[in-house]
Structures are given as C-alpha cells and as structure tokens.
Write a protein that holds these residues in place. Structure first.
Motif, PDB file in Angstrom:
ATOM      1  N   ALA A  90       0.828  -1.206   0.000  1.00 42.00           N
ATOM      2  CA  ALA A  90       0.000   0.000   0.000  1.00 42.00           C
ATOM      3  C   ALA A  90       0.859   1.251   0.000  1.00 42.00           C
ATOM      4  N   LEU A  91       1.952   1.237   0.774  1.00 41.37           N
ATOM      5  CA  LEU A  91       2.831   2.408   0.822  1.00 41.37           C
ATOM      6  C   LEU A  91       3.567   2.600  -0.504  1.00 41.37           C
ATOM      7  N   ALA A  92       3.827   1.513  -1.226  1.00 43.40           N
ATOM      8  CA  ALA A  92       4.427   1.648  -2.557  1.00 43.40           C
ATOM      9  C   ALA A  92       3.479   2.379  -3.495  1.00 43.40           C
ATOM     10  N   ASP A 223      10.718   4.812  11.920  1.00 37.66           N
ATOM     11  CA  ASP A 223      11.807   4.142  11.198  1.00 37.66           C
ATOM     12  C   ASP A 223      11.637   4.350   9.704  1.00 37.66           C
ATOM     13  N   ILE A 224      12.749   4.489   9.030  1.00 36.21           N
ATOM     14  CA  ILE A 224      12.727   4.614   7.572  1.00 36.21           C
ATOM     15  C   ILE A 224      12.727   3.212   6.977  1.00 36.21           C
ATOM     16  N   ALA A 225      11.771   2.936   6.126  1.00 36.78           N
ATOM     17  CA  ALA A 225      11.667   1.612   5.501  1.00 36.78           C
ATOM     18  C   ALA A 225      11.296   1.776   4.037  1.00 36.78           C
ATOM     19  N   ALA A 284       5.336   7.940   2.736  1.00 37.86           N
ATOM     20  CA  ALA A 284       5.318   6.499   2.460  1.00 37.86           C
ATOM     21  C   ALA A 284       6.552   5.808   3.035  1.00 37.86           C
ATOM     22  N   PHE A 285       7.689   6.482   3.032  1.00 33.14           N
ATOM     23  CA  PHE A 285       8.925   5.867   3.520  1.00 33.14           C
ATOM     24  C   PHE A 285       8.983   5.796   5.042  1.00 33.14           C
ATOM     25  N   ILE A 286       8.094   6.498   5.732  1.00 32.08           N
ATOM     26  CA  ILE A 286       8.061   6.397   7.194  1.00 32.08           C
ATOM     27  C   ILE A 286       6.763   5.747   7.671  1.00 32.08           C
ATOM     28  N   GLY A 287       6.020   5.134   6.735  1.00 32.15           N
ATOM     29  CA  GLY A 287       4.805   4.412   7.101  1.00 32.15           C
ATOM     30  C   GLY A 287       3.672   5.318   7.525  1.00 32.15           C
ATOM     31  N   ALA A 288       3.606   6.527   6.974  1.00 34.04           N
ATOM     32  CA  ALA A 288       2.604   7.502   7.388  1.00 34.04           C
ATOM     33  C   ALA A 288       1.428   7.536   6.415  1.00 34.04           C
ATOM     34  N   VAL A 289       0.322   8.054   6.899  1.00 36.17           N
ATOM     35  CA  VAL A 289      -0.863   8.239   6.058  1.00 36.17           C
ATOM     36  C   VAL A 289      -0.609   9.401   5.097  1.00 36.17           C
TER      37      VAL A 289
END
Length: 549
Positions: A90-92, A223-225, A284-289
């Motif tokens: 989803a973040l992608a 975290d950066i992912a 998106a890289f930090i898992g945020a909305v």
C-alpha cells in the motif's frame, strides 16, 4: 509575493495559528490514521511529515496539510482491495501517487486539476462522509471494523446489534454529544473534537474499562523503511495511485482556494502539487498516512491569525513534540471515542446542501453526483471517480451541444431582396426583373460563437439538407470565436456536400485563429480562392455573377 514587513504582531498570529491548528489536527490525525488502516500513529506521522514539507515547499502560505477524510477512506480501500492487507505494498502505491502529483505540478497542470466538476466532488465527498459513518458504526457499537467497506459493514450490523457493547455505545454517544453541544464560545480556545477526545478518554479511564483501546503506540521518530514494490504489480498499482494523486490534488487545491478567500492571498497550484507530492513520497517511507490540504486545520490557522509558512511549520513541529512523548498517553484512547469523532466528521462533510436541492439542480448534473456517490459506496472509489468524470464529460457535452447548436443560423436569402441590394452591374446578363419573386437560390449559414466536437455531428446531420437545397451557399465566419478540429472538419464536410450537390460556395469573414486552423487542415480546398470575401457586399457580387452566369 512574500510579505516583507514581518513584525511582532504577525509573529504572534503565526504562533497562535500554528498552535491552534495543532490542537485541531491532533485528534483528527489519530482518527484518520485508524480509519486508513495504517494505525493511529501513522496518522500523526502523516500530519508531521506532510504538514511540515507542504508548509515549507507548497504553494499556499496559510494552508495546513495532513491526513484528510477523503484520503483516509481512499487509503483504506487501497490497503484492503489493492494491497491485499500488505502495508508495504500500500505504501508503494502512495509513493507512485506522490510522484504523480509532482509530475502534475512539473507539467503545470495544477490549475486543470481543480476543474473537476462540482457534482463529482460533491458525490465523492458525500460518499466519503457516508462511508465513514457506516464503517465506524461497528466500533461505536463495541465491535471491530470489518474489512470490505460499506457493504461488509452493513452485512455485519445485524450480528453486532444483537451483541451491543453498552460501554462502547455510552462512550460513543458521549463523544458525539460533546462534539455537537460543546459551547461555541469555548471552541476558539478548545475545539470540540479535542474536548470530545479528552472527555471520552477520561470517562473511559475512570468508569468504563471493557472497551477496546488503541493499545501500544510507539513513541519517538519513525523508522525509515523502503516500501516493497514488484514491477509485476505496476499495472494494478497505477489506477489506485492516480486516484490517490487526483483526490489529494483536488483536496489540496480546493482547500488552498478556501484559504485564499479568507486571506485575500493567491496560492500557486503547481508548486502546491509539487510540495504535497514530495511530502507524500516521504510519508510512504516512514509508514505515514498520505495527506493533503486539511480544511479544518487551515480554517483554524487563519482564524487564529496565521498568515505565513511559519504557522504550518509550527503546527507540524508541535505535533512532533507530542509524538516524542505522546505514545503512553495515546494508548488508552478508546476506539469508540475515535469512532464518535469520525462519525461527527463524516456527518459534517456530507454535502447536505446539494443533496437537498434535487428539485432545483439540473437533473443530469444531479445524476452525475448520484452515480459518483452510489459507486463510491457500493463499488470502489477509483471506479466511482472515473465513472463520475466520464458521466460529467458526457452531460457537459450535451449541454454544449445545445448551446452551440442554438448559435447556428441557416437563412435562405430571397433573390428579390438579397440580389437587388447595392449595385448589380458586376453581373452582366443577370435579369433581376425576370427572376422568380419567391426564389431563394442563395443560403447563408452563420456560425456564431464556439464550436467543438460536442455539436459537430448534430450540426452536420441537421444542416447538410439545407446546404444542398441552394445554388449558392455563403459560409459566414464573421462571428465565429473558436472551432476545434472536429468542428473544422464538420465545416469541410458541409462544403463537400454543397459542392457535390452542384452548389457554389462562398466563404465570408474567415480570419484570425479560425483561418489558421482551417488552412492547416485544408478543409476548404474545393472553394476557389476568389470566393473568399470579407463581408456580405462582396459575397453578393460573387453570388450575382454565379447565378447570372
């Protein structure tokens, strides 16, 4: 241009604006994070990342950005329907959406994104509100949110109603009551959503302990992912990514227009898209909305005195400070309290004004709104927006067809009136006295105004018979303002019909951009060069010669 006379008064306004906006955005970000399927802390991360970058690099100086109702609902659909519940996928899709927004800004398409027809915006906005209300009914009644949107939630309601959680209903009703009845004079100091969050949570901690709570919320920096993405998923990711990008873009630009109306400022739409698009990529890289312009936060900021980018940046920094030590306090927030806040928000964003004006609205436009609303609720937001745009284009084309067709005038010119005017010495051998007094061998086709593909087919089918009835046809472009390629080819076909029937053609008043388009497409190649005239007097001379000969 940036204001140069920045002083202590403006600084105070920006500080109060940023603090007020942070208070407004805190509960909304938590609630939208839960609604998106990414979690409460993801909503706060989105308010921080998107809010800070959009404030510094966006196109509006007073806009507050962060998670919004449309994007949270759209994100929940992406998580469930397109990513199969896998957050990384989803973040992608969010990354692609942010890049699309940046591309729209670089291509300077920002002003065009805001041209989305109001019935589509109204239908989608009302659908988002309705989806939030229906989906959040389950946690309000003491159950968990059921994946699958409105349809799945409605199917689950009978079972949930049979086993209602009294504590959850009590907290939800209390929360909605505080949101609705919080005194107006206190809202400038403490927004109703914040008051409802505090009252509902405190009531739960002290008296009700059998309700679901948010639970563990990580504190500190995210975290950066790297979002997981496979090239094989690209085909299925494009549609939801484009939808997220368009929804976020329209959301941001409309909110910026609201801010402009309050501050008499002027935002830069293309820069706004680049700023918020880049912010969503980072989110998106930090898992945020993902986020966009938040109307409630923006209005709160402006009303409190915010007039520069400092207010938006300060709002994000305040939320960041809260996140660094907020986790252990946010863990006890009950889901029914967030559900109550979301239900009030959902009810408020439904476009009741437009929905209740069915007797006054144009039926075809109202149909576009109903189609968008219905498909958003029962099918998919992506499909709904696409279908709404197509339906709006078709209805607008029909309206343009009527308007353009009304500007076409086909007039038969009586020989006794038209040919007798002026000097007839240029037509030797033409005996006007012997002419039939009721004959109208010359036809005048006046093309006034603007002509597009919307009316080209109907114009041809309606007028070609008139054109073929005359011996001389005058195509009058004197009052033509614009013709697209479809309309230009339509005129060429009418000329061919006239020539095939044995008629002679005269072209009058063709100049400017219309002449350039006609010459480039070469649709009047069958008309002799000496049959191009400037006015009706010159056309009369040629008509006399053609008819007299």
């Amino acid at each position: 241009m940036p204001t140069l006379n920045y002083n202590a008064e403006r600084l105070r306004g920006d500080v109060f604006g940023g603090l007020t906006a942070a208070v407004v955005m805190l509960p909304l970000s938590l609630a939208f994070g839960v609604a998106s399927g990414l979690g409460a802390i993801a909503g706060l991360y989105g308010a921080i990342a998107v809010g800070l970058l959009a404030a510094l690099f966006g196109g509006s100086r007073t806009q507050i950005s962060g998670p919004t109702a449309p994007l949270s609902v759209a994100m929940s659909v992406v998580v469930v329907n397109y990513a199969g519940g896998e957050i990384s996928r989803a973040l992608a899709i969010v990354v692609i959406a942010g890049l699309v927004q940046v591309l729209l800004g670089l291509l300077r398409l920002g002003s065009f994104v805001s041209y989305t027809p109001y019935p589509v915006v109204s239908g989608f906005t009302s659908a988002v509100g309705l989806i939030i209300v229906v989906v959040q009914l389950l946690p309000l009644l003491g159950s968990e949110v059921v994946p699958g949107g409105v349809v799945a939630s409605v199917r689950a309601l009978p079972e949930v109603v049979g086993d209602i959680g009294v504590g959850a209903v009590t907290l939800g009703a209390l929360t909605i009551g505080v949101c609705v009845f919080w005194p107006q004079r206190l809202r400038r100091f403490l927004p109703s959503s914040v008051a409802a969050l505090l009252v509902g949570t405190l009531f739960s901690v002290l008296w009700i302990d059998d309700v679901a709570i948010i639970g563990y919320v990580p504190s500190g920096l995210p975290d950066i992912a790297l979002p997981e993405f496979a090239w094989g998923d690209l085909g299925g990711a494009v549609a939801p990514a484009v939808t997220l990008a368009l929804l976020g873009s329209v959301n941001s630009l409309l909110t910026a227009m609201v801010a402009d109306s309050m501050t008499r400022d002027q935002h830069r739409p293309n820069r706004e898209l680049i700023g918020v698009g880049a912010a969503n990529v980072l989110a998106a890289f930090i898992g945020a909305v993902p986020g966009a312009g938040a109307t409630s936060g923006t209005v709160a900021n402006v009303k409190a005195g915010g007039r520069s980018r400092l207010s938006g940046a300060l709002c994000a920094l305040v939320l960041l400070a809260l996140v660094l030590g907020l986790g252990r306090y946010a863990e006890v927030i009950p889901h029914p309290v967030l559900a109550g806040i979301l239900i009030k928000i959902g009810f408020d964003i439904i476009d009741w004004k437009y929905l209740t004006q069915v007797r006054r609205a144009q039926l075809d436009q109202y149909g576009v709104m109903a189609l968008t609303l219905g498909l958003s609720v029962v099918a998919d937001l992506v499909v709904a927006v696409g279908a709404g745009l197509v339906a709006a284009a078709l209805t607008n084309s029909r309206q343009l067809e009527r308007l353009e067709f009304d500007n076409v005038v086909s007039t038969p010119l009586l020989d006794m009136t038209f040919l007798s005017a002026g000097d007839d010495s240029d037509a030797p051998g033409f005996d006007l006295d012997a002419a039939d007094p009721f004959a109208a061998r010359t036809g005048l086709l006046s093309l006034r105004g603007i002509y597009t593909a919307a009316s080209s087919i109907k114009l041809f089918n309606t007028i070609n018979a008139d054109v073929a009835e005359h011996e001389v046809v005058i195509f009058d472009f004197t009052d033509t303002r614009h013709m697209d390629d479809s309309a230009t080819y339509m005129v060429g076909q009418l000329v061919d019909v006239a020539l095939d029937s044995g008629a002679k053609c005269i072209v009058m008043g063709l100049e400017g951009s219309q002449a350039t388009g006609v010459k480039e497409l070469d649709v009047l190649r069958g008309v002799p060069s000496d049959h191009f005239v400037a006015d009706l007097d010159e056309a009369r001379v040629i008509a006399r010669r053609l008819l007299g000969g």
